[in-house]
Motif scaffolding. Sequence first.
Motif, short mmCIF file in Angstrom:
data_model
loop_
_atom_site.label_atom_id
_atom_site.label_comp_id
_atom_site.label_asym_id
_atom_site.label_seq_id
_atom_site.Cartn_x
_atom_site.Cartn_y
_atom_site.Cartn_z
N THR A 1 0.82 -1.22 0.00
CA THR A 1 0.00 0.00 0.00
C THR A 1 0.85 1.26 0.00
O THR A 1 0.33 2.34 -0.24
CB THR A 1 -0.91 0.06 1.25
OG1 THR A 1 -0.09 0.21 2.41
CG2 THR A 1 -1.80 -1.17 1.34
N GLY A 2 2.13 1.14 0.33
CA GLY A 2 3.00 2.30 0.48
C GLY A 2 3.10 2.79 1.92
O GLY A 2 3.91 3.65 2.24
N GLU A 3 2.26 2.23 2.81
CA GLU A 3 2.31 2.62 4.22
C GLU A 3 3.42 1.84 4.92
O GLU A 3 3.63 0.66 4.65
CB GLU A 3 0.99 2.31 4.90
CG GLU A 3 -0.19 3.09 4.34
CD GLU A 3 -1.50 2.54 4.86
OE1 GLU A 3 -1.90 2.93 5.98
OE2 GLU A 3 -2.10 1.71 4.15
N GLU A 4 4.11 2.51 5.83
CA GLU A 4 5.16 1.90 6.61
C GLU A 4 5.02 2.31 8.07
O GLU A 4 4.46 3.36 8.36
CB GLU A 4 6.53 2.34 6.09
CG GLU A 4 6.80 1.94 4.66
CD GLU A 4 8.19 2.35 4.19
OE1 GLU A 4 9.10 2.52 5.03
OE2 GLU A 4 8.36 2.51 2.97
N ARG A 5 5.56 1.48 8.95
CA ARG A 5 5.63 1.83 10.37
C ARG A 5 6.84 1.13 10.96
O ARG A 5 7.36 0.16 10.39
CB ARG A 5 4.35 1.45 11.12
CG ARG A 5 4.16 -0.05 11.30
CD ARG A 5 2.89 -0.35 12.07
NE ARG A 5 2.77 -1.79 12.30
CZ ARG A 5 1.70 -2.38 12.79
NH1 ARG A 5 0.63 -1.66 13.09
NH2 ARG A 5 1.68 -3.70 12.98
N ASP A 6 7.28 1.61 12.09
CA ASP A 6 8.37 0.98 12.83
C ASP A 6 7.84 0.54 14.19
O ASP A 6 7.14 1.31 14.85
CB ASP A 6 9.53 1.96 13.05
CG ASP A 6 10.24 2.31 11.76
OD1 ASP A 6 10.38 1.42 10.90
OD2 ASP A 6 10.68 3.47 11.61
N GLU A 7 8.16 -0.69 14.57
CA GLU A 7 7.78 -1.22 15.88
C GLU A 7 8.98 -1.96 16.44
O GLU A 7 9.83 -2.44 15.69
CB GLU A 7 6.58 -2.15 15.76
CG GLU A 7 5.36 -1.45 15.20
CD GLU A 7 4.12 -1.66 16.01
OE1 GLU A 7 4.06 -2.60 16.81
OE2 GLU A 7 3.18 -0.86 15.82
N ALA B 1 15.16 -4.30 19.10
CA ALA B 1 15.36 -4.03 17.68
C ALA B 1 14.17 -3.28 17.09
O ALA B 1 13.03 -3.72 17.20
CB ALA B 1 15.57 -5.34 16.92
N LEU B 2 14.46 -2.16 16.45
CA LEU B 2 13.44 -1.42 15.72
C LEU B 2 13.22 -2.13 14.38
O LEU B 2 14.17 -2.38 13.64
CB LEU B 2 13.89 0.01 15.49
CG LEU B 2 12.82 0.97 14.98
CD1 LEU B 2 11.67 1.10 15.98
CD2 LEU B 2 13.43 2.33 14.71
N THR B 3 11.97 -2.51 14.10
CA THR B 3 11.68 -3.30 12.91
C THR B 3 10.75 -2.54 11.98
O THR B 3 9.59 -2.31 12.30
CB THR B 3 11.03 -4.66 13.28
OG1 THR B 3 9.84 -4.42 14.01
CG2 THR B 3 11.97 -5.50 14.12
N PRO B 4 11.24 -2.17 10.81
CA PRO B 4 10.37 -1.54 9.82
C PRO B 4 9.35 -2.56 9.30
O PRO B 4 9.68 -3.71 9.05
CB PRO B 4 11.33 -1.12 8.70
CG PRO B 4 12.70 -1.24 9.27
CD PRO B 4 12.63 -2.23 10.38
N GLN B 5 8.11 -2.10 9.16
CA GLN B 5 7.03 -2.95 8.68
C GLN B 5 6.35 -2.28 7.49
O GLN B 5 6.26 -1.05 7.41
CB GLN B 5 6.01 -3.20 9.79
CG GLN B 5 6.62 -3.90 10.98
CD GLN B 5 5.62 -4.14 12.09
OE1 GLN B 5 4.44 -3.85 11.96
NE2 GLN B 5 6.10 -4.68 13.19
N LEU B 6 5.87 -3.12 6.58
CA LEU B 6 5.18 -2.66 5.38
C LEU B 6 3.73 -3.14 5.42
O LEU B 6 3.46 -4.26 5.87
CB LEU B 6 5.87 -3.21 4.13
CG LEU B 6 7.36 -2.94 4.01
CD1 LEU B 6 7.94 -3.67 2.81
CD2 LEU B 6 7.63 -1.44 3.93
#
Length: 169
Positions: free
Chosen positions: A147-153, A158-163
């Motif tokens: 979708t183009g949306e991203e978040r970090d959790e 560890a900071l994990t980028p998510q798509l």
Amino acid sequence: MTITLRPATEADLMLVGALHQRSRVAAYSAFLPAEALAEPTPEAMGAYWTERWVWERDDHRMTVVERAGRLVGFSHLGPDDAGDPATGLLNAIHLEPSERGQGTGRALMVDALEAMRARGWSRAVLWVLRDNVPARRFYERGGWTLTGEERDEHIGPALTPQLRYARAL
């Protein structure tokens, strides 16, 4: 050997937690440090699912899959976390590492999509770790698109980028 899918019960949740932890370690160890995967313990993960069950059992759905009477995977879905009433969120599909490539994950995904349609949702979304290339390929083969949306959790330290992925139902 065939698999059986069924609704989860409260009695399954500690086993689900232990399986979830094994699945995470196997899937994420290629790109996350060991300290990020050391916690939670399988017992703590079971306690997490037990607590979550209390709050979500009315509007979420967990399905477990068994092979030869042994729990080997699960899916979890519910309303969209962004609040869109036409959209369902596939929160998780996790498998015993030995189940990868056996069609078990695909069976869980097909079941989850059918359940979302039955709830009247017209769209499904999910979040996947950016660096989890096998999972991204799995979802893409299932018709999901970015979708183009991203978040970090965080997973542990560890900071994990998510798509975010979506697909029509």
